[in-house]
Write a protein that holds these residues in place. Sequence first.
Motif, PDB file in Angstrom:
ATOM      1  N   PRO A  96       0.309   5.376   8.065  1.00 40.64           N
ATOM      2  CA  PRO A  96      -0.330   5.250   6.742  1.00 40.64           C
ATOM      3  C   PRO A  96       0.215   6.232   5.719  1.00 40.64           C
ATOM      4  CG  PRO A  96      -1.975   5.124   8.472  1.00 40.64           C
ATOM      5  CD  PRO A  96      -0.706   5.560   9.126  1.00 40.64           C
ATOM      6  N   GLY A  97       0.428   7.486   6.136  1.00 38.17           N
ATOM      7  CA  GLY A  97       0.986   8.473   5.217  1.00 38.17           C
ATOM      8  C   GLY A  97       2.394   8.117   4.790  1.00 38.17           C
ATOM      9  N   ALA A  98       3.196   7.588   5.722  1.00 39.43           N
ATOM     10  CA  ALA A  98       4.567   7.198   5.382  1.00 39.43           C
ATOM     11  C   ALA A  98       4.570   6.067   4.355  1.00 39.43           C
ATOM     12  CB  ALA A  98       5.310   6.774   6.650  1.00 39.43           C
ATOM     13  N   MET A  99       3.627   5.149   4.456  1.00 38.20           N
ATOM     14  CA  MET A  99       3.575   4.060   3.483  1.00 38.20           C
ATOM     15  C   MET A  99       3.217   4.579   2.093  1.00 38.20           C
ATOM     16  SD  MET A  99       2.065   0.711   5.497  1.00 38.20           S
ATOM     17  CE  MET A  99       0.515   1.444   6.003  1.00 38.20           C
ATOM     18  N   LEU A 100       2.312   5.549   2.019  1.00 35.42           N
ATOM     19  CA  LEU A 100       1.965   6.121   0.713  1.00 35.42           C
ATOM     20  C   LEU A 100       3.093   6.980   0.159  1.00 35.42           C
ATOM     21  CD1 LEU A 100      -0.808   4.963   1.381  1.00 35.42           C
ATOM     22  CD2 LEU A 100      -1.821   7.058   0.477  1.00 35.42           C
ATOM     23  N   GLY A 105       8.771   5.035  -4.865  1.00 30.63           N
ATOM     24  CA  GLY A 105       8.979   3.852  -5.699  1.00 30.63           C
ATOM     25  C   GLY A 105       8.449   4.033  -7.104  1.00 30.63           C
ATOM     26  N   ALA A 106       7.314   4.728  -7.237  1.00 33.69           N
ATOM     27  CA  ALA A 106       6.742   4.949  -8.569  1.00 33.69           C
ATOM     28  C   ALA A 106       7.639   5.841  -9.412  1.00 33.69           C
ATOM     29  CB  ALA A 106       5.345   5.565  -8.445  1.00 33.69           C
ATOM     30  N   ARG A 138       8.443  -4.075  -5.767  1.00 28.86           N
ATOM     31  CA  ARG A 138       9.420  -3.251  -5.043  1.00 28.86           C
ATOM     32  C   ARG A 138       8.734  -2.420  -3.962  1.00 28.86           C
ATOM     33  NH1 ARG A 138      11.432  -1.951 -10.274  1.00 28.86           N
ATOM     34  NH2 ARG A 138      10.282   0.007 -10.126  1.00 28.86           N
ATOM     35  N   ASN A 139       7.580  -1.857  -4.307  1.00 28.64           N
ATOM     36  CA  ASN A 139       6.881  -1.001  -3.352  1.00 28.64           C
ATOM     37  C   ASN A 139       6.321  -1.787  -2.183  1.00 28.64           C
ATOM     38  OD1 ASN A 139       6.996   1.800  -4.154  1.00 28.64           O
ATOM     39  ND2 ASN A 139       5.875   1.215  -5.983  1.00 28.64           N
ATOM     40  N   LEU A 140       5.874  -2.997  -2.432  1.00 35.56           N
ATOM     41  CA  LEU A 140       5.386  -3.822  -1.322  1.00 35.56           C
ATOM     42  C   LEU A 140       6.523  -4.150  -0.353  1.00 35.56           C
ATOM     43  CD1 LEU A 140       2.924  -6.256  -3.148  1.00 35.56           C
ATOM     44  CD2 LEU A 140       2.344  -4.386  -1.592  1.00 35.56           C
ATOM     45  N   VAL A 141       7.717  -4.393  -0.905  1.00 34.07           N
ATOM     46  CA  VAL A 141       8.872  -4.644  -0.042  1.00 34.07           C
ATOM     47  C   VAL A 141       9.213  -3.394   0.766  1.00 34.07           C
ATOM     48  CG1 VAL A 141      11.350  -5.139  -0.022  1.00 34.07           C
ATOM     49  CG2 VAL A 141       9.831  -6.464  -1.497  1.00 34.07           C
ATOM     50  N   SER A 142       9.227  -2.239   0.105  1.00 32.24           N
ATOM     51  CA  SER A 142       9.610  -1.009   0.797  1.00 32.24           C
ATOM     52  C   SER A 142       8.569  -0.603   1.841  1.00 32.24           C
ATOM     53  CB  SER A 142       9.833   0.120  -0.209  1.00 32.24           C
ATOM     54  OG  SER A 142       8.669   0.366  -0.970  1.00 32.24           O
ATOM     55  N   THR A 143       7.283  -0.772   1.535  1.00 35.56           N
ATOM     56  CA  THR A 143       6.265  -0.421   2.539  1.00 35.56           C
ATOM     57  C   THR A 143       6.300  -1.406   3.714  1.00 35.56           C
ATOM     58  OG1 THR A 143       4.622  -1.631   1.202  1.00 35.56           O
ATOM     59  CG2 THR A 143       4.699   0.750   0.962  1.00 35.56           C
ATOM     60  N   THR A 144       6.655  -2.654   3.436  1.00 35.06           N
ATOM     61  CA  THR A 144       6.836  -3.616   4.533  1.00 35.06           C
ATOM     62  C   THR A 144       7.982  -3.186   5.434  1.00 35.06           C
ATOM     63  OG1 THR A 144       5.988  -5.435   3.174  1.00 35.06           O
ATOM     64  CG2 THR A 144       7.301  -6.025   5.097  1.00 35.06           C
ATOM     65  N   ILE A 198      -0.873   1.278  -4.976  1.00 34.84           N
ATOM     66  CA  ILE A 198       0.456   1.143  -5.590  1.00 34.84           C
ATOM     67  C   ILE A 198       0.323   0.814  -7.072  1.00 34.84           C
ATOM     68  CG2 ILE A 198       2.535  -0.284  -5.627  1.00 34.84           C
ATOM     69  CD1 ILE A 198       2.266  -0.542  -2.583  1.00 34.84           C
ATOM     70  N   THR A 199      -0.618  -0.060  -7.417  1.00 39.75           N
ATOM     71  CA  THR A 199      -0.837  -0.399  -8.822  1.00 39.75           C
ATOM     72  C   THR A 199      -1.277   0.820  -9.615  1.00 39.75           C
ATOM     73  OG1 THR A 199      -1.450  -2.661  -8.194  1.00 39.75           O
ATOM     74  CG2 THR A 199      -2.110  -1.909 -10.392  1.00 39.75           C
TER      75      THR A 199
END
Length: 241
Positions: free
Chosen positions: A50-54, A60-61, A101-107, A138-139
């Motif tokens: 979870p931390g890696a995804m954030l 990305g932001a 972009r962030n949804l792709v990278s977190t995937t 992300i938003t």
Amino acid sequence: MAARSLNISRRSPDALITALMLPVMLMLIFVYFFGGAIDTGTAYVTYVVPGAMLLCAGFGAASTAVSVADDMRCGIIDRFRALDIGGIPILAGHVTASVLRNLVSTTLVLAVALAIGFRPQAGPLALLAAAGLLTAYITAISWLAAALGLAAKSPEAAGGFTFLMMFLPYPSSAFVPIHTMPTWLHGFAEHQPLTPVIESLRALLLDRDPGTTPWVALAWCAGITLAALALTALLFRRRTA
């Protein structure tokens, strides 16, 4: 506007690859270099995802802030305004592209985590709730990055402003349990915005009872989004007056 922002990202493959691969590399470093020395009561890869995804979302932001600052510097905003395109649609395009972009990278981060041993135990509803919470976060940080991009005087300064967004996962429960941190850091780590988001994602992905933590996380996301929207509108009027 979103398609334009995505095309800009496509024309900078080096920055895109960095944004995609750096969080993955950091997760692998934590899992294989430090994971054996950190006792979390479970496999470290299970704890750290979870931390890696954030962290990935923070990187990305940063590119969103830089893109907004670059638009303000190069004069394209004046051309858009001559076409009767308002500030919010322009910035919403940047934010929409950032979310995608962030949804792709977190995937990608999640896919690598699955390959190295992460095993989520959540059912369909819990997975959907986790995806919704992650998208809300992300938003929120994408709108905050857009506001920081407007506040910056140059793209380089915008990249510096977003350092805080990339740093925040570290003094949280992202990589180590909070009780292992120095006592003076506990209060900040427990009550900063990322900790409830991380704890909620961890509970939802592992099929644990999250309690009221997801509502706290959503309240943080909503508050950050509303504050960023208000700041964005104010800064855009000032910068284009």
